[in-house]
Scaffold this motif. Structure first.
Motif, PDB file in Angstrom:
ATOM      1  N   TYR A 197      24.655  36.818  22.677  1.00 50.55           N
ATOM      2  CA  TYR A 197      24.431  38.237  22.409  1.00 50.55           C
ATOM      3  C   TYR A 197      25.463  39.089  23.145  1.00 50.55           C
ATOM      4  O   TYR A 197      26.044  40.017  22.574  1.00 50.55           O
ATOM      5  CB  TYR A 197      23.026  38.645  22.847  1.00 50.55           C
ATOM      6  N   TYR A 198      25.701  38.760  24.414  1.00 50.80           N
ATOM      7  CA  TYR A 198      26.668  39.519  25.206  1.00 50.80           C
ATOM      8  C   TYR A 198      28.102  39.282  24.716  1.00 50.80           C
ATOM      9  O   TYR A 198      28.912  40.216  24.680  1.00 50.80           O
ATOM     10  CB  TYR A 198      26.551  39.147  26.680  1.00 50.80           C
ATOM     11  N   ASN A 199      28.399  38.047  24.332  1.00 51.96           N
ATOM     12  CA  ASN A 199      29.747  37.755  23.833  1.00 51.96           C
ATOM     13  C   ASN A 199      30.037  38.519  22.549  1.00 51.96           C
ATOM     14  O   ASN A 199      31.135  39.073  22.366  1.00 51.96           O
ATOM     15  CB  ASN A 199      29.900  36.256  23.600  1.00 51.96           C
ATOM     16  N   ALA A 200      29.034  38.572  21.662  1.00 47.14           N
ATOM     17  CA  ALA A 200      29.223  39.314  20.416  1.00 47.14           C
ATOM     18  C   ALA A 200      29.375  40.810  20.679  1.00 47.14           C
ATOM     19  O   ALA A 200      30.182  41.493  20.037  1.00 47.14           O
ATOM     20  CB  ALA A 200      28.043  39.060  19.479  1.00 47.14           C
ATOM     21  N   ALA A 201      28.609  41.330  21.655  1.00 45.77           N
ATOM     22  CA  ALA A 201      28.710  42.750  21.984  1.00 45.77           C
ATOM     23  C   ALA A 201      30.074  43.070  22.594  1.00 45.77           C
ATOM     24  O   ALA A 201      30.654  44.132  22.320  1.00 45.77           O
ATOM     25  CB  ALA A 201      27.588  43.139  22.953  1.00 45.77           C
ATOM     26  N   LYS A 202      30.598  42.168  23.422  1.00 53.15           N
ATOM     27  CA  LYS A 202      31.926  42.384  23.987  1.00 53.15           C
ATOM     28  C   LYS A 202      32.999  42.401  22.903  1.00 53.15           C
ATOM     29  O   LYS A 202      33.939  43.205  22.953  1.00 53.15           O
ATOM     30  CB  LYS A 202      32.234  41.295  25.009  1.00 53.15           C
ATOM     31  N   VAL A 203      32.871  41.516  21.917  1.00 53.09           N
ATOM     32  CA  VAL A 203      33.826  41.492  20.806  1.00 53.09           C
ATOM     33  C   VAL A 203      33.791  42.803  20.040  1.00 53.09           C
ATOM     34  O   VAL A 203      34.832  43.326  19.594  1.00 53.09           O
ATOM     35  CB  VAL A 203      33.537  40.295  19.879  1.00 53.09           C
ATOM     36  N   ASP A 204      32.590  43.379  19.902  1.00 55.96           N
ATOM     37  CA  ASP A 204      32.450  44.653  19.189  1.00 55.96           C
ATOM     38  C   ASP A 204      32.868  45.846  20.038  1.00 55.96           C
ATOM     39  O   ASP A 204      32.817  46.994  19.567  1.00 55.96           O
ATOM     40  CB  ASP A 204      30.999  44.847  18.736  1.00 55.96           C
ATOM     41  N   GLY A 205      33.245  45.603  21.283  1.00 54.11           N
ATOM     42  CA  GLY A 205      33.726  46.678  22.146  1.00 54.11           C
ATOM     43  C   GLY A 205      32.652  47.420  22.902  1.00 54.11           C
ATOM     44  O   GLY A 205      32.898  48.534  23.385  1.00 54.11           O
ATOM     45  N   ALA A 206      31.449  46.843  23.049  1.00 54.17           N
ATOM     46  CA  ALA A 206      30.367  47.509  23.773  1.00 54.17           C
ATOM     47  C   ALA A 206      30.649  47.486  25.273  1.00 54.17           C
ATOM     48  O   ALA A 206      31.090  46.475  25.828  1.00 54.17           O
ATOM     49  CB  ALA A 206      29.035  46.820  23.482  1.00 54.17           C
ATOM     50  N   SER A 207      30.393  48.594  25.936  1.00 54.53           N
ATOM     51  CA  SER A 207      30.577  48.683  27.383  1.00 54.53           C
ATOM     52  C   SER A 207      29.420  48.005  28.101  1.00 54.53           C
ATOM     53  O   SER A 207      28.424  47.602  27.492  1.00 54.53           O
ATOM     54  CB  SER A 207      30.682  50.141  27.816  1.00 54.53           C
TER      55      SER A 207
END
Length: 301
Positions: A197-207
């Motif tokens: 979940y965190y890896n996907a959010a990082k890819v999407d540019g989430a802070s």
């Protein structure tokens, strides 16, 4: 019981009966340990007795509850209890969650940091109170010395003997004692969140703040709901910290419902009146727990 009857209970259609039979001893034991004393306390709250005696029951009366609702001491104890529950719960949640988020990261010495985080929870309450009694000492306590050195005050603060400061001394002690439980529960919840979940959010540019808001916090709500209920119940029933540190004073500014129950029962020997205080404390605790569980369920869905 014959082998034929035992085999009949083992059939899939009868397994629920076998479950009830196996649970019956545990249910009876819990009923004897919890339900029976609770029933005795409720019955005692409707009696005007000084020293309860086995086999002898006083006359039924509502005087205890009428006196209780008309007592300013009771309402002050309710206010102190609610205020202490709010402050300690919020403080334990903030410190506990912050600590859990910190030790959830990978860094050198993380194992030692986790052990240090859980240390206050392992310390017996009486020992913790003795330590904080020295810290809050008005003559040579560490807390007053820090306030003087930093220029916040010019003189040593009488933490335990001052009506305005005693409450915060109790609250800080309880937060220090209770935040490790929140940290352990939150850390267990963090460990159960998939890293994808965190890896996907990082890819999407989430802070980091966005990942905490939209991933960590929603997935932690079931754990936080149960944790908050347990912390609230712990603060409601806690007795030793307040009794050893301030004994409910000064001027009853730290007298909670549990302290009032003890004082009325073993200080003034008003066992019927003390039982009424205990019964109302139980009702308030149950209502608060149901409210928190209901809010937690709505937050999940």
């Amino acid at each position: 019981m014959s082998h034929a009857k035992m085999f009949d209970l083992a059939r899939p259609s009868r397994q629920h009966l076998l479950g009830y039979i196996l649970l019956a001893p545990a249910v009876l034991l819990v009923g004897f340990i919890i339900v029976y004393p609770l029933a005795i306390a409720v019955d005692l709250s409707f009696q005007d007795v000084r020293i309860p005696r086995m086999g002898r029951r006083g006359e039924f009366t509502l005087d205890n509850y009428e006196r209780l609702f008309a007592s300013s001491e009771f309402w002050m104890a309710c206010w102190v209890t609610i205020k202490l529950v709010a402050v300690v719960t919020i403080g334990s949640l903030i410190v506990g969650m912050s600590t859990a988020l910190l030790v959830n990261n990978r860094f050198r010495g993380r194992t030692l940091a986790r052990l240090g985080m859980a240390l206050p929870w392992a310390v017996p309450e009486v020992i913790a109170v003795v330590i904080f009694a020295w810290i809050f000492d008005s003559s040579f306590g560490l807390m007053s010395w820090l306030f003087v050195v930093t220029g916040i005050t010019d003189t040593m603060i009488p933490w335990v003997s001052s009506p305005s400061a005693a409450f915060w001394a109790v609250a800080v002690t309880m937060v220090w004692k209770g935040f490790p439980f929140v940290s352990i529960m939150v850390l267990a919840g963090l460990q159960s969140i998939p890293a994808d979940y965190y890896n996907a959010a990082k890819v999407d540019g989430a802070s980091a703040a966005q990942r905490f808001r939209w991933i960590t916090l929603p997935l932690l709500m079931p754990v936080l709901g149960v944790t908050l209920v347990l912390v609230i119940l712990w603060v409601f029933r806690d007795f030793s910290i307040i009794k050893v540190l301030t004994e409910g004073g000064p001027l009853r500014t730290t007298q909670t419902l549990s302290i009032m129950t003890y004082d009325q029962a073993f200080g003034f020997h008003n066992f019927g009146y003390a039982s009424a205080v205990g019964v109302l404390t139980l009702v308030i605790s149950v209502v608060a727990s149901m409210f928190m569980l209901g809010r937690g369920t709505k937050a999940i869905y």
